[in-house]
Write a protein that holds these residues in place. Structure first.
Motif, PDB file in Angstrom:
ATOM      1  N   ASN A   1       1.012  -1.242  -0.074  1.00  0.00           N
ATOM      2  CA  ASN A   1       0.059  -0.105  -0.058  1.00  0.00           C
ATOM      3  C   ASN A   1       1.001   1.218   0.074  1.00  0.00           C
ATOM      4  OD1 ASN A   1      -2.132  -1.895   0.218  1.00  0.00           O
ATOM      5  ND2 ASN A   1      -2.585  -1.132   2.320  1.00  0.00           N
TER       6      ASN A   1
ATOM      7  N   SER B   1      -0.069   5.270   1.489  1.00  0.00           N
ATOM      8  CA  SER B   1      -0.946   6.291   1.890  1.00  0.00           C
ATOM      9  C   SER B   1      -0.321   7.612   1.492  1.00  0.00           C
ATOM     10  CB  SER B   1      -1.006   6.139   3.441  1.00  0.00           C
ATOM     11  OG  SER B   1      -1.686   4.720   3.715  1.00  0.00           O
TER      12      SER B   1
ATOM     13  N   VAL C   1      -5.485   6.146   0.404  1.00  0.00           N
ATOM     14  CA  VAL C   1      -4.644   4.838   0.504  1.00  0.00           C
ATOM     15  C   VAL C   1      -4.924   4.309  -0.863  1.00  0.00           C
ATOM     16  CG1 VAL C   1      -4.367   2.855   1.562  1.00  0.00           C
ATOM     17  CG2 VAL C   1      -5.247   4.781   2.872  1.00  0.00           C
TER      18      VAL C   1
ATOM     19  N   GLU D   1      -4.077   0.931  -2.849  1.00  0.00           N
ATOM     20  CA  GLU D   1      -3.822  -0.640  -2.445  1.00  0.00           C
ATOM     21  C   GLU D   1      -3.728  -1.307  -3.944  1.00  0.00           C
ATOM     22  OE1 GLU D   1      -7.210  -1.880  -0.403  1.00  0.00           O
ATOM     23  OE2 GLU D   1      -6.714  -0.732   1.501  1.00  0.00           O
TER      24      GLU D   1
ATOM     25  N   ILE E   1      -9.990   5.058  -0.479  1.00  0.00           N
ATOM     26  CA  ILE E   1      -9.221   4.034  -0.730  1.00  0.00           C
ATOM     27  C   ILE E   1      -9.290   3.976  -2.212  1.00  0.00           C
ATOM     28  CG2 ILE E   1      -8.795   1.304  -0.647  1.00  0.00           C
ATOM     29  CD1 ILE E   1      -9.883   1.687   2.273  1.00  0.00           C
TER      30      ILE E   1
ATOM     31  N   ARG F   1      -7.966   1.023  -4.987  1.00  0.00           N
ATOM     32  CA  ARG F   1      -7.444  -0.068  -5.413  1.00  0.00           C
ATOM     33  C   ARG F   1      -6.987  -0.191  -6.992  1.00  0.00           C
ATOM     34  NH1 ARG F   1     -11.760  -1.605  -1.918  1.00  0.00           N
ATOM     35  NH2 ARG F   1     -10.947  -2.175   0.015  1.00  0.00           N
TER      36      ARG F   1
END
Length: 362
Positions: free
Chosen positions: A283, A285, A294, A296, A311, A313
């Motif tokens: 990850n 941040s 964040v 991911e 988040i 992804r």
């Protein structure tokens, strides 16, 4: 007798087991050399302007002539005040090794000011440093100097090991002046790797304002490239001043999808960190006041929003599409695999200590 004199005499008569432990460690290294010592007239907690109780500067001749500065004040010098029995105060004192000219009889005042400014930053923010950390100074570490050293790295002092004191453990953490590209190399790989690759050219991690970037040396640049490609980046989070998130708007006249904003100064390093983190399954941040974004690794590109955290992804295709677009140039863009999300790069104004804009990026 004035009140200030009374305060100083009372202060001087206090038992100082932490101070004595630092002096003992330095006596073990330097014998009977009497250092140049710069103490504070009035302690910081009694209204004095300087946060550190004192700074000593030793003259060192080998392997190259330099000043060796050591602070007194990040650890507990007098009675135990913190609740952690294992560490004294912040658990460290700062050291700094600065190249010395033959004509110098007194250490440069700017180095003393730099260490006191570090004290002001740490005491006011609560942010502490550990071995392997780094810090962008946003300008020359010696204000007004013609130097390429614009950042600092931190590593355990090579000649002063961690010690036990009556108030807990204390590490001697050495500051090293580094260039902007050396800072970026530490971000995309790690501090220890870069310093190890450059150790032959940085005896005792000495700071020399006149030196050029060590990445111009083929052996160092090759080691950094290979290390970052093989191991990826150890930078798990990055503080981003101009980080912002705008949720999707219901108004057809406005940008319909959400927008992530970054400053031009940090845009390029964010792209490099994404390659060095997401492609290695880690990850990343990005943190600013009141917001955390964040990134991911995931099997597909998607977004999840909460009040204070977003988040994103990213799959491998998205990383390939996204990272080349993070450049130090103002503008807005989107990538196909993150449908509906826009990325905005805004100009970054670099300011001097008085708040004047001295440089604009983007």
């Amino acid at each position: 007798m004035s009140d200030d004199q009374n305060l100083n005499e009372d202060f001087d008569e206090m038992e100082a087991p932490g101070w004595d432990a630092i002096e003992a460690a330095l006596e073990n290294l330097y014998g009977d050399q009497v250092p140049k010592h710069y103490g504070t007239v009035i302690p910081y907690n009694l209204g004095g302007p300087d946060p550190l109780n004192g700074i000593s500067a030793y003259v060192v001749k080998e392997p190259l002539p330099h000043w060796h500065f050591v602070t007194y004040g990040f650890s507990e010098l007098y009675e135990k005040e913190t609740s952690d029995p294992n560490y004294s105060g912040y658990g460290f004192e700062l050291t700094f090794r600065l190249a010395k000219s033959a004509a110098e009889e007194e250490p440069p005042a700017w180095a003393l000011n730099l260490l006191q400014n570090m004290g002001r930053y740490i005491f006011s923010s609560g942010n502490v440093f550990r071995s392997g950390d780094y810090m962008d100074a946003n300008g020359p570490i010696c204000l007004g100097a013609d130097t390429k050293l614009t950042a600092l790295a931190f590593i355990t002092d090579p000649q002063l090991p961690e010690m036990d004191t009556p108030n807990g453990k204390v590490e001697f953490l050495q500051m090293i002046g580094i260039t902007l590209d050396e800072l970026e190399a530490m971000q995309v790989w790690n501090t220890f790797g870069v310093l190890s690759a450059a150790s032959e050219h940085l005896p005792l991690y000495l700071t020399d304002l006149t030196r050029d970037s060590l990445l111009k040396l083929p052996s160092v640049s090759t080691a950094v490239q290979q290390g970052s490609e093989t191991e990826g980046s150890n930078t798990a989070f990055l503080f981003v001043d101009q980080l912002a998130w705008e949720p999707a708007s219901d108004s057809p006249a406005e940008q319909p999808g959400p927008t992530l904003q970054l400053g031009a100064k940090q845009a390029e390093i964010v792209g490099k960190l994404l390659r060095g983190r997401i492609t290695k399954g880690r990850n990343l941040s990005l943190v600013s006041s009141g917001i955390r974004v964040v990134f991911e690794p995931g099997e597909r590109a998607e977004i999840a929003e909460s009040e204070n955290e977003i988040i994103l992804r990213l799959d491998q295709q998205t990383v390939s599409e996204l990272t080349p677009r993070f450049r130090p140039a103002a503008g807005t863009f989107a990538v196909p695999s993150l449908n509906g999300i826009s990325f905005r790069i805004v100009r970054t104004n670099i300011k001097d200590s008085e708040g004047n804009i001295v440089h604009t990026i983007g």
